[in-house]
Write an enzyme that holds these catalytic residues in place. Structure first.
Site, mmCIF file in Angstrom:
data_model
loop_
_atom_site.group_PDB
_atom_site.id
_atom_site.type_symbol
_atom_site.label_atom_id
_atom_site.label_comp_id
_atom_site.label_asym_id
_atom_site.label_seq_id
_atom_site.Cartn_x
_atom_site.Cartn_y
_atom_site.Cartn_z
ATOM 1 N N ARG A 1 40.515 39.094 -8.023
ATOM 2 C CA ARG A 1 41.638 40.361 -8.033
ATOM 3 C C ARG A 1 41.178 40.761 -9.232
ATOM 4 N NH1 ARG A 1 45.970 39.449 -2.832
ATOM 5 N NH2 ARG A 1 45.034 37.902 -1.859
ATOM 6 N N LYS B 1 54.664 42.118 6.517
ATOM 7 C CA LYS B 1 54.609 41.172 6.272
ATOM 8 C C LYS B 1 56.112 40.284 5.389
ATOM 9 C CE LYS B 1 53.292 43.593 0.829
ATOM 10 N NZ LYS B 1 52.578 42.876 0.430
ATOM 11 N N HIS C 1 49.255 34.983 8.168
ATOM 12 C CA HIS C 1 48.405 34.768 6.831
ATOM 13 C C HIS C 1 49.642 34.395 6.723
ATOM 14 C CE1 HIS C 1 44.983 37.771 7.223
ATOM 15 N NE2 HIS C 1 46.136 38.226 8.478
ATOM 16 N N GLN D 1 43.911 30.003 -4.277
ATOM 17 C CA GLN D 1 45.311 29.708 -3.113
ATOM 18 C C GLN D 1 45.868 29.201 -2.549
ATOM 19 O OE1 GLN D 1 44.634 34.025 -1.137
ATOM 20 N NE2 GLN D 1 46.457 34.042 -2.087
#
Length: 617
Positions: free
Chosen positions: A336, A443, A489, A354
């Site tokens: 990123r 989230k 996720h 990750q």
């Protein structure tokens, strides 16, 4: 494990108002002492406040900076202003009035123009909902004494409410205007303010401890990682010691995930542009992605996330309700393009490994699966001794439907209700925030505090009801009909880089035995004892212990100090007496010492600490 104490929002607290006012007083003091200074922004932050200034250039064309003597003068002038007990007066102004007030302050004029366009907030930060920002726009100022600033508050009633013995200026730093490296470099002054001298003293002691624990400092001293400009900013190189930390965390996650029924996959580091358009990340996420590469009329991107790849794996063959929940895990490197001004050691990087996974499940399984993820977080918190945390529950904003978020409010409300029920059943501390959800669902951002009180965003957890539809993901339900799964996720260890940065500071480099890169340092007293030292080290290594021998020419005391500087948990001293008796003299990192310890007994002790991942030596 203790949850974070409940309290009013910081932005509404008296401490926030106190610090906000202190920032204004500091700005006035700087203008009094440096009349040509240009003002940037000056917000309160979690443990104090800051203000950015442009001091212009000196006669040699170099940007002027503050020095320690300047800070002392500024503090003195601040105390004089505080003593005046000047009231803080709020005023709403028109755009033209604001421009006239700040006609000699170019950065303030830029903020005013940004406010009118709905693009900036009062601190020059980007605004996502421009229409709402324009609709709700109010331009206001606060004035005390002869100083007036573009501000919406809040503040204390008068400057005299700032205790003169409970604030200090803590340092300076360079900061690009609006975090953009193409814009001017400003000078930032940091300060802190408290209700009393005792609180200030305690805070300054914590700051000193935090400096000692800074992961960038310890990363160099403990040979964990380096940054190299030729490789690029935000792209860490892991040294052998640091890579052991990465491997131990990955081993831990594998054990946890194996026990929870996860299956591991691996995916490429790049993909065609079409994949990210299909997922919806383009154009929503384009600013955070590296520029595309083009070959043979095809554009490729470095992957900024793993989820589209996992969706393709789910879709690779027909799925039945019997396959669900399907839990796909990957340690995948993602890329990123964080802005240069936001890069910070391991905390903000451009390449991150990750701890990612995606759980595909039927609607009736979502709550149970989400609860299992929350339980996994808590197991990690217990293991690492994280006692203070809060889960930040980010929801959609109705005005962003169809623009920032998927245009299905019923689906949003259903997913958010699931998250809320899980948070309440789990009994974890959480707070709800509007307008900060991912574009595909609500989230959870996990905020945790290290032992010295520094806040970190460690991990994230999301419910996705959008991308399964985008990728036409289905499974055959019990009635033989196709049904779309939900996708959870989750990344409970987040990025290895950030989590390790947190752990370095949390432990101050004194890692528990299982995580320590070097677990035992074997130190022979003289050259005559090298053979026995080698036998001891070989025995420990054969028993799965990371042991090294110091066969250097330095005296024993110097070798012990070297091991202490590397924060090795155990120093094993061996001489003639130990060699004759097949024993060890063991010096613990915390200062304890034991003599005449049988080698097998010591090895078993260390093995147990490793096997149980104990926090004790």
């Amino acid at each position: 494990m203790q949850p974070m104490d409940s309290a009013e929002p910081y932005e509404q607290s008296e401490l926030y108002k106190l610090r906000h006012t202190a920032a204004h007083v500091m700005a006035q003091a700087v203008l009094d002492l440096f009349p040509g200074a240009k003002l940037g922004i000056g917000p309160p932050v979690d443990d104090g406040f800051y203000y950015d200034f442009d001091l212009g250039e000196d006669e040699n064309g170099r940007r002027r900076t503050f020095n320690p003597a300047d800070l002392a003068r500024i503090e003195k002038r601040m105390r004089q202003i505080i003593a005046g007990k000047h009231p803080l007066r709020y005023k709403v102004v028109t755009a033209d009035e604001a421009r006239e007030l700040f006609k000699d302050q170019p950065y303030k004029l830029e903020i005013i123009d940004g406010l009118l366009r709905g693009e900036f907030n009062e601190y020059g930060g980007d605004v996502e909902d421009k229409a709402r920002a324009i609709e709700e726009l109010v331009i206001s100022t606060y004035r005390h004494d002869a100083f007036e600033d573009l501000c919406k508050g809040p503040h204390v009633a008068h400057t005299g409410l700032i205790p003169v013995d409970a604030f200090t200026l803590t340092g300076t730093a360079a900061a690009y205007w609006r975090g953009d490296q193409s814009r001017p470099m400003l000078q930032r002054i940091y300060g802190t303010a408290w209700f009393n001298k005792k609180d200030l003293k305690r805070h300054m002691q914590l700051m000193e401890e935090a400096k000692k624990r800074d992961h960038r400092k310890l990363g160099r001293e403990l040979d964990l990682f380096v940054m190299d400009e030729e490789i690029g900013p935000g792209l860490p190189l892991w040294l052998p010691n640091g890579n052991i930390l990465r491997e131990e965390l990955e081993k831990l996650a594998h054990e946890m995930e194996d026990a929870a029924g996860y299956q591991r996959v691996a995916t490429p580091h790049i993909a065609k542009e079409e994949l990210f358009r299909h997922s919806g990340h383009l154009p929503f996420f384009a600013d955070s992605m590296f520029p595309p590469m083009e070959r043979e009329d095809t554009r490729y991107y470095l992957k900024p996330m793993n989820c589209p790849f996992h969706h393709k794996i789910f879709a690779a063959r027909p799925r039945s309700y019997r396959d669900l929940p399907l839990r796909l895990a990957e340690y995948g490197m993602v890329y990123r393009y964080e802005q240069s001004g936001e890069l910070f050691g391991l905390m903000r990087v451009r390449a991150a490994d990750q701890n990612d996974a995606h759980i595909y499940c039927a609607e009736e399984q979502v709550e149970e699966e989400f609860m299992a993820v929350i339980d996994l977080y808590r197991r990690y918190f217990d293991l690492f001794g994280i006692e203070r945390f809060v889960m930040r529950f980010s929801k959609h904003d109705r005005k962003g439907l169809g623009v920032k978020y998927a245009d299905d409010e019923a689906a949003w409300l259903k997913a958010e209700d699931i998250v809320r029920r899980v948070m309440q059943k789990a009994g974890v501390p959480y707070e709800e925030v509007d307008g900060e959800a991912a574009f595909y669902g609500p989230k959870i951002d996990v905020q945790a505090w290290s032992v010295v009180g520094r806040e970190f965003t460690l991990a994230t957890n999301q419910i996705d009801f959008v991308q399964p539809a985008r990728f036409d993901l289905t499974f055959t339900n019990r009635d033989g009909r196709p049904e779309m799964p939900y996708c959870i996720h989750r990344a409970p260890l987040g990025a290895h880089e950030r989590y390790i940065g947190f752990l370095i500071e949390h432990y101050g480099g004194n890692f528990p035995v299982w995580l320590s890169p070097e677990q035992v340092r074997v130190i022979p007293i003289t050259d005559d004892h090298h053979d026995y030292a080698r036998r001891v080290a070989a025995h420990l290594v054969d028993n799965g212990i990371r042991a090294h021998i110091d066969l250097g020419s330095e005296r024993m005391g110097a070798k012990i100090r070297a091991a202490q500087l590397m924060k090795v948990p155990y120093m094993v001293i061996v001489g003639g007496q130990e060699a004759a008796a097949e024993t060890l003299a063991v010096r613990y990192r915390d200062g304890e010492q034991r003599n005449d310890v049988p080698l097998a007994e010591f090895a078993a002790h260390v093995q147990k600490r490793i096997r149980t991942r104990s926090a004790e030596l």
